[in-house]
Design a protein around this motif. Sequence first.
Motif, PDB file in Angstrom:
ATOM      1  N   GLN A 275     -14.239  -1.767  -3.755  1.00 26.19           N
ATOM      2  CA  GLN A 275     -13.435  -1.696  -2.892  1.00 26.19           C
ATOM      3  C   GLN A 275     -13.641  -0.403  -1.801  1.00 26.19           C
ATOM      4  OE1 GLN A 275      -9.608  -2.409  -4.705  1.00 26.19           O
ATOM      5  NE2 GLN A 275      -9.592  -4.218  -3.312  1.00 26.19           N
ATOM      6  N   TRP A 300       0.693   7.255  -8.041  1.00 25.26           N
ATOM      7  CA  TRP A 300      -0.423   6.354  -7.108  1.00 25.26           C
ATOM      8  C   TRP A 300      -1.442   7.442  -6.582  1.00 25.26           C
ATOM      9  CZ3 TRP A 300       3.570   3.921  -3.025  1.00 25.26           C
ATOM     10  CH2 TRP A 300       4.185   3.013  -3.726  1.00 25.26           C
ATOM     11  N   TYR A 327      -6.988   5.288   2.281  1.00 23.42           N
ATOM     12  CA  TYR A 327      -6.994   4.284   1.102  1.00 23.42           C
ATOM     13  C   TYR A 327      -5.844   4.456   0.234  1.00 23.42           C
ATOM     14  CZ  TYR A 327     -11.430   2.228   2.666  1.00 23.42           C
ATOM     15  OH  TYR A 327     -12.595   1.575   3.309  1.00 23.42           O
ATOM     16  N   ASN A 329      -3.860   3.359  -3.360  1.00 22.86           N
ATOM     17  CA  ASN A 329      -3.883   2.734  -4.761  1.00 22.86           C
ATOM     18  C   ASN A 329      -2.822   2.794  -5.477  1.00 22.86           C
ATOM     19  OD1 ASN A 329      -4.630   1.334  -7.296  1.00 22.86           O
ATOM     20  ND2 ASN A 329      -6.772   2.082  -7.136  1.00 22.86           N
ATOM     21  N   ARG A 330      -1.815   1.589  -5.838  1.00 20.77           N
ATOM     22  CA  ARG A 330      -0.554   1.880  -6.363  1.00 20.77           C
ATOM     23  C   ARG A 330      -0.781   1.503  -8.046  1.00 20.77           C
ATOM     24  NH1 ARG A 330       3.489  -0.711  -1.869  1.00 20.77           N
ATOM     25  NH2 ARG A 330       1.958  -0.935  -0.396  1.00 20.77           N
ATOM     26  N   ARG A 331      -2.160   1.098  -8.368  1.00 19.56           N
ATOM     27  CA  ARG A 331      -2.324   0.739  -9.680  1.00 19.56           C
ATOM     28  C   ARG A 331      -3.714   1.397 -10.166  1.00 19.56           C
ATOM     29  NH1 ARG A 331      -1.116  -5.892 -10.067  1.00 19.56           N
ATOM     30  NH2 ARG A 331       0.961  -5.698  -9.061  1.00 19.56           N
ATOM     31  N   PRO A 332      -3.520   2.804 -10.302  1.00 17.56           N
ATOM     32  CA  PRO A 332      -4.859   3.530 -10.429  1.00 17.56           C
ATOM     33  C   PRO A 332      -5.813   3.001 -11.395  1.00 17.56           C
ATOM     34  CG  PRO A 332      -2.801   5.059  -9.924  1.00 17.56           C
ATOM     35  CD  PRO A 332      -2.521   3.552 -10.265  1.00 17.56           C
ATOM     36  N   GLN A 335      -8.973  -2.043 -11.646  1.00 15.26           N
ATOM     37  CA  GLN A 335      -9.794  -2.256 -10.583  1.00 15.26           C
ATOM     38  C   GLN A 335      -9.464  -2.975  -9.555  1.00 15.26           C
ATOM     39  OE1 GLN A 335     -14.128  -2.646 -12.029  1.00 15.26           O
ATOM     40  NE2 GLN A 335     -13.368  -1.980 -13.830  1.00 15.26           N
ATOM     41  N   ARG A 336     -10.084  -2.940  -8.355  1.00 17.48           N
ATOM     42  CA  ARG A 336      -9.607  -3.621  -7.119  1.00 17.48           C
ATOM     43  C   ARG A 336      -8.378  -3.691  -6.605  1.00 17.48           C
ATOM     44  NH1 ARG A 336     -14.458  -6.445  -5.805  1.00 17.48           N
ATOM     45  NH2 ARG A 336     -15.787  -6.728  -7.573  1.00 17.48           N
ATOM     46  N   HIS A 337      -7.708  -2.513  -6.669  1.00 16.54           N
ATOM     47  CA  HIS A 337      -6.327  -2.363  -6.158  1.00 16.54           C
ATOM     48  C   HIS A 337      -6.220  -1.414  -5.018  1.00 16.54           C
ATOM     49  CE1 HIS A 337      -3.933  -5.153  -8.689  1.00 16.54           C
ATOM     50  NE2 HIS A 337      -4.632  -4.813  -9.711  1.00 16.54           N
ATOM     51  N   TRP A 338      -7.467  -0.990  -4.429  1.00 19.83           N
ATOM     52  CA  TRP A 338      -7.278   0.018  -3.342  1.00 19.83           C
ATOM     53  C   TRP A 338      -6.894  -0.947  -2.064  1.00 19.83           C
ATOM     54  CZ3 TRP A 338      -7.451   5.102  -3.480  1.00 19.83           C
ATOM     55  CH2 TRP A 338      -8.011   5.440  -4.683  1.00 19.83           C
ATOM     56  N   GLU A 339      -6.051  -0.284  -1.297  1.00 18.53           N
ATOM     57  CA  GLU A 339      -5.422  -0.828  -0.197  1.00 18.53           C
ATOM     58  C   GLU A 339      -5.809  -0.146   1.249  1.00 18.53           C
ATOM     59  OE1 GLU A 339      -1.251  -2.246  -0.560  1.00 18.53           O
ATOM     60  OE2 GLU A 339      -1.563  -0.976  -2.463  1.00 18.53           O
TER      61      GLU A 339
END
Length: 407
Positions: A275, A300, A327, A329-332, A335-339
């Motif tokens: 991401q 985070w 960007y 990330n609340r779940r570091p 994978q694939r949790h970048w906002e």
Amino acid sequence: MATDSLPSAFTLFESIQPGPVYRIPSLLYLNSHQVFLAFAEKRTSSSDVDAKILVLRRGKFQDGSVEWDETVELSTAVKSGYRSMNPCPVYERLKQVVYLFFNCVEDGVNECSQVLWGRNAARLCYVTSQDAGLTWGQVTDLTESVIGEQVQHWGTFSVSPGHGIQRACGTLIVPAYAYIIRYRCCLIPPGFFTKPRTFYLYSEDGGERWSVGEPLSRCGTGESEMAEIAVSYGNRVLYCNARAVAGPLSCRRPSRVEAVSLEPGRFEIVHPARQLPESDSGCQGSVLSFSCPASDQFSWLLYTHPVGSGKDRWWRHCRNRTNLAVYLNRRPLEQRHWEGPWVVQSGPSGYSDLAYLDQASTFACLHECGDRQPNERIDFRLFSIDDVLRNIEQRGRGVATSLKHRQ
């Protein structure tokens, strides 16, 4: 690329033509003193080989704003016959000492020639300050004592520009990378068998002794920044976000590389961050961790990097350092949790560095930017966690609406 509400900017270092050019921002915030230390390289041109000396501006944070001192040259952070490059400070909380790591590179020698011929011309150095950056001690060269004979197998090396960290256990971390020579052949320059790989320097005794960690298993990784992540009550891991470079025949834009270290000096988990796109030539990016607003037991991540114009073809993106974005990330560790991205600087943008003011729930960003080129000035911005959440959530709603319309 559209932007949302932009945090106001203040120019700390401005390039003048003809005159000095400022590049490679580095930012450190000292909570104990409520002071920012903003570093940069002073050059005679934008070229790496024309770097000369490191400069500093101190800023006092008070009532939501910063009052900045004038620019000073760090006259002790030098070696005769070398240029000073890549500032990377780290703060030792117990002794209240700032270690400013940097590279001294032999005058007139560029990185490409070092890598091609396998002849390192860089030195690992630092200076310290015990009064929050007001004065600095004499330079210390760690090349022989810390790197030792390993340097014979490196085309060149560097600390990563940006900032280092001190972990909760007290260990100091300074990110770095080296062009490691895999083979030598009498008929072919060693540069053909050389790839960059990320590693870090660390000290477990407050900076008295330093060690070299093992490089990432993935080749083609360079400048990085690191953060400590609290993943559960009392459990913490070291996270790395590294610049990546695609192979010369690749038709796919590479992704940033993420890694996790569970024990000192080693990375056990390495994977591409799909991401977080990277350009073919790559660009430095910044990352930091901060306590989740709902619980200080979990972390985070925040990350900054140019995202391009959104219209670039893969073969042009390497030249398009545009639109600095944030960007979240609340779940570091998943994978694939970048906002995101939330674009905080429109137009030409380059290197950046983040700092977090936990008492004020505020982020600071020092970054390269300009009207035509990303090396025209280095700006400073403040924004809150509420700004990040609001703009990224607005971005997410906009993407969802766009996908719905397409259906």
